[in-house]
Scaffold this motif. Structure first.
Motif, mmCIF file in Angstrom:
data_model
loop_
_atom_site.group_PDB
_atom_site.id
_atom_site.type_symbol
_atom_site.label_atom_id
_atom_site.label_comp_id
_atom_site.label_asym_id
_atom_site.label_seq_id
_atom_site.Cartn_x
_atom_site.Cartn_y
_atom_site.Cartn_z
ATOM 1 N N PHE A 55 -4.873 -48.086 30.283
ATOM 2 C CA PHE A 55 -6.124 -47.146 30.584
ATOM 3 C C PHE A 55 -5.843 -46.003 30.066
ATOM 4 C CE2 PHE A 55 -8.283 -44.413 33.894
ATOM 5 C CZ PHE A 55 -9.425 -44.449 33.207
ATOM 6 N N VAL A 56 -4.672 -45.087 30.147
ATOM 7 C CA VAL A 56 -4.570 -44.028 29.376
ATOM 8 C C VAL A 56 -4.715 -43.984 28.077
ATOM 9 C CG1 VAL A 56 -2.781 -42.148 29.348
ATOM 10 C CG2 VAL A 56 -3.232 -43.069 31.387
ATOM 11 N N LEU A 57 -4.061 -45.157 27.331
ATOM 12 C CA LEU A 57 -3.825 -45.152 25.903
ATOM 13 C C LEU A 57 -5.358 -45.665 25.465
ATOM 14 C CD1 LEU A 57 -0.589 -46.702 25.763
ATOM 15 C CD2 LEU A 57 -1.048 -44.443 24.764
ATOM 16 N N ASP A 58 -5.776 -46.585 26.069
ATOM 17 C CA ASP A 58 -6.877 -47.110 25.400
ATOM 18 C C ASP A 58 -8.456 -46.760 25.772
ATOM 19 O OD1 ASP A 58 -5.008 -48.847 24.034
ATOM 20 O OD2 ASP A 58 -5.261 -50.388 25.405
ATOM 21 N N LYS A 59 -8.432 -45.978 26.944
ATOM 22 C CA LYS A 59 -9.797 -45.347 27.318
ATOM 23 C C LYS A 59 -9.655 -44.094 27.604
ATOM 24 C CE LYS A 59 -10.994 -49.909 27.828
ATOM 25 N NZ LYS A 59 -11.887 -50.306 26.889
ATOM 26 N N VAL A 60 -8.682 -43.645 27.957
ATOM 27 C CA VAL A 60 -8.884 -42.039 28.285
ATOM 28 C C VAL A 60 -8.709 -41.224 27.042
ATOM 29 C CG1 VAL A 60 -7.578 -40.051 29.591
ATOM 30 C CG2 VAL A 60 -8.012 -42.030 30.663
ATOM 31 N N MET A 61 -7.682 -41.811 26.085
ATOM 32 C CA MET A 61 -7.332 -40.813 24.914
ATOM 33 C C MET A 61 -8.491 -40.900 24.196
ATOM 34 S SD MET A 61 -4.549 -39.306 24.959
ATOM 35 C CE MET A 61 -4.151 -39.100 23.307
ATOM 36 N N PRO A 62 -9.377 -42.196 23.739
ATOM 37 C CA PRO A 62 -10.615 -42.222 22.975
ATOM 38 C C PRO A 62 -11.795 -41.408 23.727
ATOM 39 C CG PRO A 62 -9.655 -44.182 23.133
ATOM 40 C CD PRO A 62 -8.747 -43.542 23.994
ATOM 41 N N TRP A 63 -11.690 -40.933 25.020
ATOM 42 C CA TRP A 63 -12.886 -40.189 25.822
ATOM 43 C C TRP A 63 -12.335 -38.687 25.430
ATOM 44 C CZ3 TRP A 63 -13.104 -36.206 28.915
ATOM 45 C CH2 TRP A 63 -14.419 -35.858 29.297
ATOM 46 N N LEU A 64 -11.102 -38.335 25.455
ATOM 47 C CA LEU A 64 -10.717 -36.836 24.863
ATOM 48 C C LEU A 64 -11.332 -36.581 23.666
ATOM 49 C CD1 LEU A 64 -7.115 -36.733 26.776
ATOM 50 C CD2 LEU A 64 -9.187 -35.643 27.512
ATOM 51 N N ALA A 65 -10.820 -37.650 22.653
ATOM 52 C CA ALA A 65 -11.403 -37.203 21.376
ATOM 53 C C ALA A 65 -12.883 -37.289 20.998
ATOM 54 C CB ALA A 65 -10.880 -38.390 20.514
ATOM 55 N N ALA A 66 -13.631 -37.969 21.777
ATOM 56 C CA ALA A 66 -14.934 -37.829 21.686
ATOM 57 C C ALA A 66 -15.628 -36.832 22.410
ATOM 58 C CB ALA A 66 -15.649 -39.531 22.217
ATOM 59 N N ASN A 67 -14.969 -36.318 23.769
ATOM 60 C CA ASN A 67 -15.805 -35.562 24.423
ATOM 61 C C ASN A 67 -15.300 -34.149 24.287
ATOM 62 O OD1 ASN A 67 -18.066 -37.056 26.244
ATOM 63 N ND2 ASN A 67 -16.291 -38.527 26.019
ATOM 64 N N TRP A 68 -13.818 -34.073 24.133
ATOM 65 C CA TRP A 68 -13.305 -32.603 24.176
ATOM 66 C C TRP A 68 -12.513 -32.517 22.954
ATOM 67 C CZ3 TRP A 68 -10.038 -32.489 29.391
ATOM 68 C CH2 TRP A 68 -11.029 -32.179 30.403
ATOM 69 N N GLN A 69 -12.760 -33.238 21.986
ATOM 70 C CA GLN A 69 -12.284 -33.241 20.565
ATOM 71 C C GLN A 69 -10.994 -32.846 20.371
ATOM 72 O OE1 GLN A 69 -15.797 -31.443 21.296
ATOM 73 N NE2 GLN A 69 -16.080 -33.724 21.062
ATOM 74 N N VAL A 70 -10.006 -33.584 21.201
ATOM 75 C CA VAL A 70 -8.656 -33.375 20.880
ATOM 76 C C VAL A 70 -8.112 -34.630 20.831
ATOM 77 C CG1 VAL A 70 -8.454 -31.226 22.486
ATOM 78 C CG2 VAL A 70 -8.445 -33.408 23.466
ATOM 79 N N GLU A 71 -6.893 -34.723 19.930
ATOM 80 C CA GLU A 71 -6.291 -35.885 19.707
ATOM 81 C C GLU A 71 -4.794 -35.358 19.600
ATOM 82 O OE1 GLU A 71 -7.976 -37.090 16.045
ATOM 83 O OE2 GLU A 71 -9.402 -38.578 17.094
ATOM 84 N N PRO A 72 -3.766 -36.593 19.570
ATOM 85 C CA PRO A 72 -2.474 -35.994 19.423
ATOM 86 C C PRO A 72 -2.395 -35.387 18.203
ATOM 87 C CG PRO A 72 -2.767 -38.430 20.109
ATOM 88 C CD PRO A 72 -4.130 -38.033 19.938
ATOM 89 N N PRO A 73 -1.505 -34.191 18.060
ATOM 90 C CA PRO A 73 -0.488 -33.974 19.247
ATOM 91 C C PRO A 73 -1.195 -32.728 20.327
ATOM 92 C CG PRO A 73 0.317 -32.776 17.439
ATOM 93 C CD PRO A 73 -0.984 -33.461 17.005
ATOM 94 N N GLN A 74 -2.449 -32.718 20.502
ATOM 95 C CA GLN A 74 -3.034 -31.711 21.038
ATOM 96 C C GLN A 74 -2.967 -32.163 22.629
ATOM 97 O OE1 GLN A 74 -6.560 -31.940 18.768
ATOM 98 N NE2 GLN A 74 -5.994 -30.067 17.721
ATOM 99 N N VAL A 75 -2.658 -33.113 23.053
ATOM 100 C CA VAL A 75 -2.746 -33.550 24.641
ATOM 101 C C VAL A 75 -1.380 -33.784 25.166
ATOM 102 C CG1 VAL A 75 -3.783 -35.456 25.961
ATOM 103 C CG2 VAL A 75 -4.748 -34.917 23.746
#
Length: 246
Positions: free
Chosen positions: A84-104
Motif C-alpha cells: 500500500f505504501v509503495l504502490d498507492k501512497v507513493m504515486p499519490w504523493l507524486a501526483a498531489n504533492w509533486q514529491v518523488e524519491p529521494p524527496q520522501v
C-alpha cells in the motif's frame, strides 16, 4: 500551526498535515503509526516539529498490520500494508504533492518504527531516508504471546523473526541515511535496537542514533522527547539528498 486533512487513498483512510509555511525545497514525510494507531492530530510536539521544518506529513492508517508485506485482513484482503505504501501512497504523493524519491522520508514510532526501517531496508532506493523512534524490532515475541493480528500473518515464531527489519539488511544495498533510537529503560525494545546497531556496525553500514537518552516513561513520553532529533535528521538528510550528485 498548519492544517489537517482526512481523506482516502485506494479506499483506505489517511491523515495529512500541511505546515503554515512550507520549506522552499520539496520534501515530505510518511509517518507510520504505532500499534495503537495513535493519531498525531493532538500530538502538539510532533506538529511543532513539522512546522519548524516546513515539511508535509502523510499518515496512512493500516491497523495492526505491522507494516509488513503480508495480508492483514482487517486492513485489506488483497493488499499488504507495505505494498500500500509503495504502490498507492507513493504515486499519490507524486501526483498531489509533486514529491518523488529521494524527496520522501519514512518516520515511525514503535510498530511504525520497525516498519519504517524494514521497508527502507527492502527498498533503499525508494526510501533512502528513514528515522525510527523506539522501533519494535523483535516483534516475533508477540507471536509467542499469541497476538491475534500477528498470529494470523505469521503462523510460526521463526517465520516472523525471519521477516524482522534486522534480517532484511543487505550488506551492499542499504538506505544512505538512517537514524533510530531506543530508551535504555524500554524493557521490550531497547535490546533489539542494540542488536540491530551491532549488526550494522559489523557490516560496516553507516547509521546514526541515540541509545542513552531516557524519558520518565517509555511510550509516548519518549516519542515526544525524541521527535526533535528525528526530524532534525530527516530535514538535514532531505537537504543532503537534494544536493547529492548522482
Amino acid at each position: 500551526m498548519g492544517a489537517w486533512n482526512e481523506f482516502e487513498i485506494a479506499g483506505h483512510a489517511c491523515e495529512a498535515y500541511t505546515p503554515a509555511k512550507l520549506s522552499k525545497h520539496p520534501g515530505a514525510v510518511i509517518y507510520l503509526h504505532d500499534r495503537e494507531q495513535t493519531s498525531l492530530l493532538e500530538k502538539e510536539t510532533f506538529l511543532q516539529e513539522f512546522d519548524r521544518h516546513g515539511l508535509r506529513v502523510l499518515c496512512p492508517q493500516t491497523g495492526q498490520s505491522w507494516w509488513a508485506d503480508r495480508i492483514h485482513r482487517d486492513f485489506d484482503p488483497e493488499l499488504s500494508a507495505e505494498r500500500f505504501v509503495l504502490d498507492k501512497v507513493m504515486p499519490w504523493l507524486a501526483a498531489n504533492w509533486q514529491v518523488e524519491p529521494p524527496q520522501v522520508a519514512l518516520l515511525g514510532c514503535e510498530m511504525g518504527g520497525q516498519g519504517a526501517l524494514r521497508i527502507s531496508y527492502k527498498h533503499p532506493n525508494v526510501f533512502p531516508i528513514v528515522a525510527a523512534i523506539a522501533p519494535a524490532l523483535d516483534y516475533q515475541i508477540y507471536v509467542e504471546d499469541r497476538d491475534p493480528a500477528l498470529t494470523r500473518m505469521y503462523q510460526e515464531v521463526e517465520t516472523a523473526r525471519q521477516d524482522t527489519a534486522t534480517l532484511h539488511i543487505h550488506p551492499l544495498n542499504w538506505p544512505r541515511n538512517q537514524w533510530f533510537c531506543a530508551d535504555p529503560n524500554d524493557f521490550y525494545w531497547h535490546d533489539s535496537a542494540e542488536r540491530l546497531r551491532m549488526k550494522l556496525y559489523s557490516l560496516g553500514v553507516p547509521y546514526e542514533g541515540d541509545f542513552e537518552t531516557a524519558a520518565e516513561n517509555t511510550g509516548w513520553p519518549y516519542y515526544v522527547k525524541m521527535v526533535g532529533p528525528a526530524m532534525n535528521f530527516i530535514s538535514e538528510r532531505l537537504d543532503a539528498e537534494r544536493r547529492r550528485v548522482v
